[in-house]
Design a protein around this motif. Sequence first.
Motif, short mmCIF file in Angstrom:
data_model
loop_
_atom_site.label_atom_id
_atom_site.label_comp_id
_atom_site.label_asym_id
_atom_site.label_seq_id
_atom_site.Cartn_x
_atom_site.Cartn_y
_atom_site.Cartn_z
N VAL A 9 0.85 -1.18 0.00
CA VAL A 9 0.00 0.00 0.00
C VAL A 9 0.89 1.24 0.00
CG1 VAL A 9 -1.72 1.27 1.35
CG2 VAL A 9 -1.86 -1.22 1.18
N PRO A 10 0.68 2.16 -0.96
CA PRO A 10 1.52 3.36 -1.01
C PRO A 10 1.21 4.34 0.12
CG PRO A 10 -0.12 3.43 -2.74
CD PRO A 10 -0.26 2.10 -2.06
N GLU A 11 2.09 5.30 0.29
CA GLU A 11 2.04 6.21 1.43
C GLU A 11 0.72 6.98 1.55
OE1 GLU A 11 4.63 9.79 3.45
OE2 GLU A 11 5.51 8.60 1.86
N ALA A 12 0.17 7.49 0.46
CA ALA A 12 -1.07 8.27 0.54
C ALA A 12 -2.21 7.43 1.11
CB ALA A 12 -1.44 8.83 -0.83
N ALA A 13 -2.31 6.19 0.68
CA ALA A 13 -3.36 5.30 1.21
C ALA A 13 -3.05 4.93 2.66
CB ALA A 13 -3.49 4.05 0.34
N ARG A 14 -1.77 4.73 2.99
CA ARG A 14 -1.41 4.42 4.38
C ARG A 14 -1.83 5.55 5.31
NH1 ARG A 14 3.93 2.73 2.35
NH2 ARG A 14 4.75 4.59 3.37
N ASP A 15 -1.66 6.79 4.87
CA ASP A 15 -2.07 7.94 5.68
C ASP A 15 -3.58 7.92 5.92
OD1 ASP A 15 0.56 8.75 5.75
OD2 ASP A 15 0.30 10.33 4.23
N ALA A 16 -4.36 7.59 4.89
CA ALA A 16 -5.82 7.52 5.04
C ALA A 16 -6.21 6.41 6.01
CB ALA A 16 -6.48 7.30 3.67
N PHE A 17 -5.52 5.27 5.94
CA PHE A 17 -5.82 4.17 6.87
C PHE A 17 -5.47 4.56 8.30
CE2 PHE A 17 -5.02 1.23 3.08
CZ PHE A 17 -6.35 1.23 2.74
N SER A 18 -4.37 5.25 8.49
CA SER A 18 -3.99 5.71 9.82
C SER A 18 -5.05 6.65 10.39
CB SER A 18 -2.62 6.40 9.80
OG SER A 18 -1.61 5.47 9.50
N GLU A 143 -20.15 4.79 12.22
CA GLU A 143 -19.52 6.07 11.85
C GLU A 143 -18.62 5.96 10.63
OE1 GLU A 143 -17.39 7.45 15.29
OE2 GLU A 143 -19.22 7.62 16.49
N ASN A 144 -18.09 4.76 10.34
CA ASN A 144 -17.04 4.65 9.31
C ASN A 144 -17.25 3.60 8.23
OD1 ASN A 144 -14.83 6.51 10.43
ND2 ASN A 144 -15.38 5.25 12.20
N ALA A 145 -18.34 2.84 8.27
CA ALA A 145 -18.51 1.73 7.33
C ALA A 145 -18.38 2.17 5.88
CB ALA A 145 -19.84 1.03 7.56
N ARG A 146 -18.83 3.36 5.57
CA ARG A 146 -18.77 3.84 4.18
C ARG A 146 -17.73 4.95 4.01
NH1 ARG A 146 -22.16 0.75 1.91
NH2 ARG A 146 -24.27 0.38 2.59
N ALA A 147 -16.71 4.88 4.80
CA ALA A 147 -15.65 5.90 4.73
C ALA A 147 -15.06 5.97 3.33
CB ALA A 147 -14.55 5.57 5.74
N GLU A 148 -14.78 7.18 2.90
CA GLU A 148 -14.12 7.38 1.61
C GLU A 148 -12.63 7.08 1.79
OE1 GLU A 148 -15.33 8.39 -1.43
OE2 GLU A 148 -17.36 8.18 -0.62
N ILE A 149 -12.16 6.06 1.11
CA ILE A 149 -10.76 5.67 1.19
C ILE A 149 -10.16 5.82 -0.20
CG2 ILE A 149 -9.16 3.80 1.75
CD1 ILE A 149 -11.49 2.57 3.42
N PRO A 150 -9.11 6.63 -0.32
CA PRO A 150 -8.53 6.82 -1.66
C PRO A 150 -7.90 5.51 -2.17
CG PRO A 150 -7.14 7.84 0.00
CD PRO A 150 -8.37 7.36 0.71
N GLY A 151 -8.13 5.26 -3.44
CA GLY A 151 -7.52 4.09 -4.07
C GLY A 151 -6.10 4.40 -4.51
N PHE A 152 -5.52 3.45 -5.20
CA PHE A 152 -4.16 3.62 -5.71
C PHE A 152 -3.95 2.69 -6.88
CE2 PHE A 152 -3.87 0.34 -2.46
CZ PHE A 152 -3.05 -0.62 -3.02
N THR A 153 -2.86 2.86 -7.57
CA THR A 153 -2.50 1.98 -8.67
C THR A 153 -1.47 0.97 -8.17
OG1 THR A 153 -2.92 3.71 -10.29
CG2 THR A 153 -1.56 1.85 -11.01
N ALA A 154 -1.84 -0.31 -8.21
CA ALA A 154 -0.92 -1.38 -7.82
C ALA A 154 0.11 -1.55 -8.92
CB ALA A 154 -1.69 -2.68 -7.60
N GLN A 155 1.38 -1.53 -8.53
CA GLN A 155 2.44 -1.62 -9.51
C GLN A 155 3.43 -2.75 -9.24
OE1 GLN A 155 4.07 2.05 -10.86
NE2 GLN A 155 2.34 3.20 -10.08
N THR A 156 3.24 -3.44 -8.11
CA THR A 156 4.19 -4.47 -7.73
C THR A 156 3.56 -5.42 -6.72
OG1 THR A 156 6.45 -4.80 -6.93
CG2 THR A 156 5.18 -3.14 -5.82
N ILE A 157 4.18 -6.57 -6.54
CA ILE A 157 3.87 -7.46 -5.42
C ILE A 157 5.16 -7.70 -4.66
CG2 ILE A 157 1.82 -8.55 -6.43
CD1 ILE A 157 3.55 -10.96 -7.18
N THR A 158 5.02 -8.10 -3.40
CA THR A 158 6.20 -8.39 -2.59
C THR A 158 6.11 -9.80 -2.02
OG1 THR A 158 5.14 -7.52 -0.59
CG2 THR A 158 6.49 -5.98 -1.87
N LEU A 159 7.25 -10.39 -1.81
CA LEU A 159 7.38 -11.63 -1.04
C LEU A 159 7.97 -11.21 0.30
CD1 LEU A 159 7.29 -14.72 -0.77
CD2 LEU A 159 9.59 -14.77 -1.78
#
Length: 189
Positions: A9-18, A143-159
């Motif tokens: 998950v990229p930083e912008a989405a991580r900030d929204a999750f936090s 309060e949060n079930a339909r929270a607006e969460i920004p998406g992102f473009t997946a560009q990689t996978i990790t092991l």
Amino acid sequence: MRLFVAVPVPEAARDAFSDLQSGLRVGRQVASDQFHITLAFFPEVPPQALAELDAGFEEIRAWPFDVAFTGVDIFGGARPRLLAAMVRPSPELDTVHRAVHGAARLAGLQPERQKFKPHVTLARFGARPPASLAGEVQRYLSENARAEIPGFTAQTITLTRSVLGGGAPVYDDLARYPFRPLPDGWDVP
């Protein structure tokens, strides 16, 4: 060793999750650097299988694709075990999921078999949640079930290796596999 394959998950989405986590008063929150979408989990991988697994993941071909979220929900029903941001299913994500499982089988491994419900874990509630959990989770979801969460473009996978200890697991990325386009006329089964 315990391993999983994930879409990071990229930083912008991580900030929204936090930000979403800040309204939750129960459970053990997942650290922002550990947010990911699990594609496969391997509870025990012998060291000799690692090279074959790596080679299989190197062969996965996919275009980068958009990841969107549908809100937050709980796993575990009446006895919630985790709170997660739910990923909107997509053909591209399903294709990468199937490719990861196929590569694992070719390496002689069998990922844990669970219905694929793509999500990002935000908090875990443990085996003995407090009595206040149900009420707090209901409040949070209302309060949060339909929270607006920004998406992102997946560009990689990790092991990633997951090491258990006294607290939260420690994650160590062993390899990254950037998405590369498929050759013309080819498709991932």
